[in-house]
Write an enzyme that holds these catalytic residues in place. Structure first.
Site, PDB file in Angstrom:
ATOM      1  N   HIS A  29      -0.516 -10.380  -4.675  1.00  0.00           N
ATOM      2  CA  HIS A  29       0.445 -10.063  -5.736  1.00  0.00           C
ATOM      3  C   HIS A  29       0.721 -11.288  -6.574  1.00  0.00           C
ATOM      4  O   HIS A  29       0.782 -12.403  -6.067  1.00  0.00           O
ATOM      5  CB  HIS A  29       1.754  -9.492  -5.171  1.00  0.00           C
ATOM      6  CG  HIS A  29       2.372 -10.322  -4.080  1.00  0.00           C
ATOM      7  ND1 HIS A  29       1.913 -10.293  -2.786  1.00  0.00           N
ATOM      8  CD2 HIS A  29       3.401 -11.200  -4.092  1.00  0.00           C
ATOM      9  CE1 HIS A  29       2.644 -11.114  -2.038  1.00  0.00           C
ATOM     10  NE2 HIS A  29       3.564 -11.689  -2.821  1.00  0.00           N
ATOM     11  N   GLY A  37       3.555 -19.658   1.907  1.00  0.00           N
ATOM     12  CA  GLY A  37       4.790 -18.904   1.679  1.00  0.00           C
ATOM     13  C   GLY A  37       4.570 -17.422   1.475  1.00  0.00           C
ATOM     14  O   GLY A  37       5.484 -16.707   1.060  1.00  0.00           O
ATOM     15  N   ASN A  61       1.466 -16.611  -3.847  1.00  0.00           N
ATOM     16  CA  ASN A  61       1.492 -17.328  -2.574  1.00  0.00           C
ATOM     17  C   ASN A  61       0.290 -16.905  -1.745  1.00  0.00           C
ATOM     18  O   ASN A  61      -0.059 -15.715  -1.721  1.00  0.00           O
ATOM     19  CB  ASN A  61       2.786 -17.022  -1.813  1.00  0.00           C
ATOM     20  CG  ASN A  61       4.013 -17.582  -2.520  1.00  0.00           C
ATOM     21  OD1 ASN A  61       3.932 -18.612  -3.189  1.00  0.00           O
ATOM     22  ND2 ASN A  61       5.147 -16.909  -2.389  1.00  0.00           N
ATOM     23  N   CYS A 101       0.849  -1.205   0.000  1.00  0.00           N
ATOM     24  CA  CYS A 101       0.000   0.000   0.000  1.00  0.00           C
ATOM     25  C   CYS A 101       0.879   1.247   0.000  1.00  0.00           C
ATOM     26  O   CYS A 101       0.553   2.249  -0.657  1.00  0.00           O
ATOM     27  CB  CYS A 101      -0.921   0.005   1.209  1.00  0.00           C
ATOM     28  SG  CYS A 101      -2.317  -1.139   1.086  1.00  0.00           S
TER      29      CYS A 101
HETATM   30  P1  DGP Z   1       5.550 -13.377  -1.057  1.00  0.00           P
HETATM   31  O1  DGP Z   1       6.465 -14.352  -0.367  1.00  0.00           O
HETATM   32  O2  DGP Z   1       4.764 -14.030  -2.166  1.00  0.00           O
HETATM   33  O3  DGP Z   1       4.693 -12.608  -0.101  1.00  0.00           O
HETATM   34  O4  DGP Z   1       6.533 -12.385  -1.781  1.00  0.00           O
HETATM   35  C1  DGP Z   1       6.732 -11.052  -1.399  1.00  0.00           C
HETATM   36  C2  DGP Z   1       7.749 -10.480  -2.331  1.00  0.00           C
HETATM   37  O5  DGP Z   1       7.759  -9.090  -2.136  1.00  0.00           O
HETATM   38  C3  DGP Z   1       9.179 -10.968  -2.106  1.00  0.00           C
HETATM   39  O6  DGP Z   1       9.630 -11.618  -3.302  1.00  0.00           O
HETATM   40  C4  DGP Z   1       9.981  -9.725  -1.844  1.00  0.00           C
HETATM   41  C5  DGP Z   1       9.070  -8.607  -2.287  1.00  0.00           C
HETATM   42  N1  DGP Z   1       9.160  -7.394  -1.494  1.00  0.00           N
HETATM   43  C6  DGP Z   1       9.009  -7.289  -0.146  1.00  0.00           C
HETATM   44  N2  DGP Z   1       9.130  -6.012   0.240  1.00  0.00           N
HETATM   45  C7  DGP Z   1       9.345  -5.285  -0.892  1.00  0.00           C
HETATM   46  C8  DGP Z   1       9.547  -3.884  -1.138  1.00  0.00           C
HETATM   47  O7  DGP Z   1       9.546  -3.038  -0.247  1.00  0.00           O
HETATM   48  N3  DGP Z   1       9.736  -3.529  -2.442  1.00  0.00           N
HETATM   49  C9  DGP Z   1       9.730  -4.439  -3.458  1.00  0.00           C
HETATM   50  N4  DGP Z   1       9.930  -3.959  -4.701  1.00  0.00           N
HETATM   51  N5  DGP Z   1       9.538  -5.760  -3.261  1.00  0.00           N
HETATM   52  C10 DGP Z   1       9.346  -6.174  -1.995  1.00  0.00           C
END
Ligand code: DGP
Length: 117
Positions: free
Chosen positions: A101, A94, A88, A10
């Protein structure tokens, strides 16, 4: 637009945190994952806060289709011939960031890529 104040995605939607945005429209944002698992690793998210796929309703089906359409477009624009789209769901699935997303991952052979999580 529903948002959750401590949700990192968000904050990205609201430009309170920076991100490498590759696509944006009224309801969807796509940006590069901060910890890429492959040369191309883009996250496609609804701007509205939805916890996960499991929290969606039939009334969200248009949005879900649109998210997949953006995933397809991102893959096309990066000339991906083969790629993976994954989401996920929940801690046991996971999921770390509790804002729906789609991961769009490609740019290398994925046969040896571990599951996301
Ligand atoms: P999941 O495990 O499916 O919830 O993947 C979350 C993904 O989000 C992980 O691959 C890393 C990414 N991620 C987490 N925080 C940030 C952020 O602040 N910026 C970006 N660009 N990606 C993020």
């Amino acid at each position: 637009m529903k948002r959750v104040s401590d949700c990192v995605f968000c904050k990205i939607v609201n430009k309170e945190l920076p991100a490498d945005v590759v696509y944006e429209d009224e309801q969807i944002l796509a940006f590069r994952d901060i910890k890429p698992l492959a040369p191309v690793h883009v996250l496609v998210i609804p701007k509205r806060h939805i916890e996960s796929l499991q929290a969606t309703q039939p009334s969200d089906d248009q949005l879900l289709g649109a998210l997949l359409g953006v995933a397809r477009q991102v893959a096309k624009e990066h000339n991906l011939t083969g790629y993976r789209v994954a989401t996920n769901i929940g801690k046991d699935g996971g999921q770390v960031v509790n804002h729906l997303h789609l991961h769009v991952i490609g740019g290398k052979p994925l046969s040896d890529l571990p599951a996301l999580g």
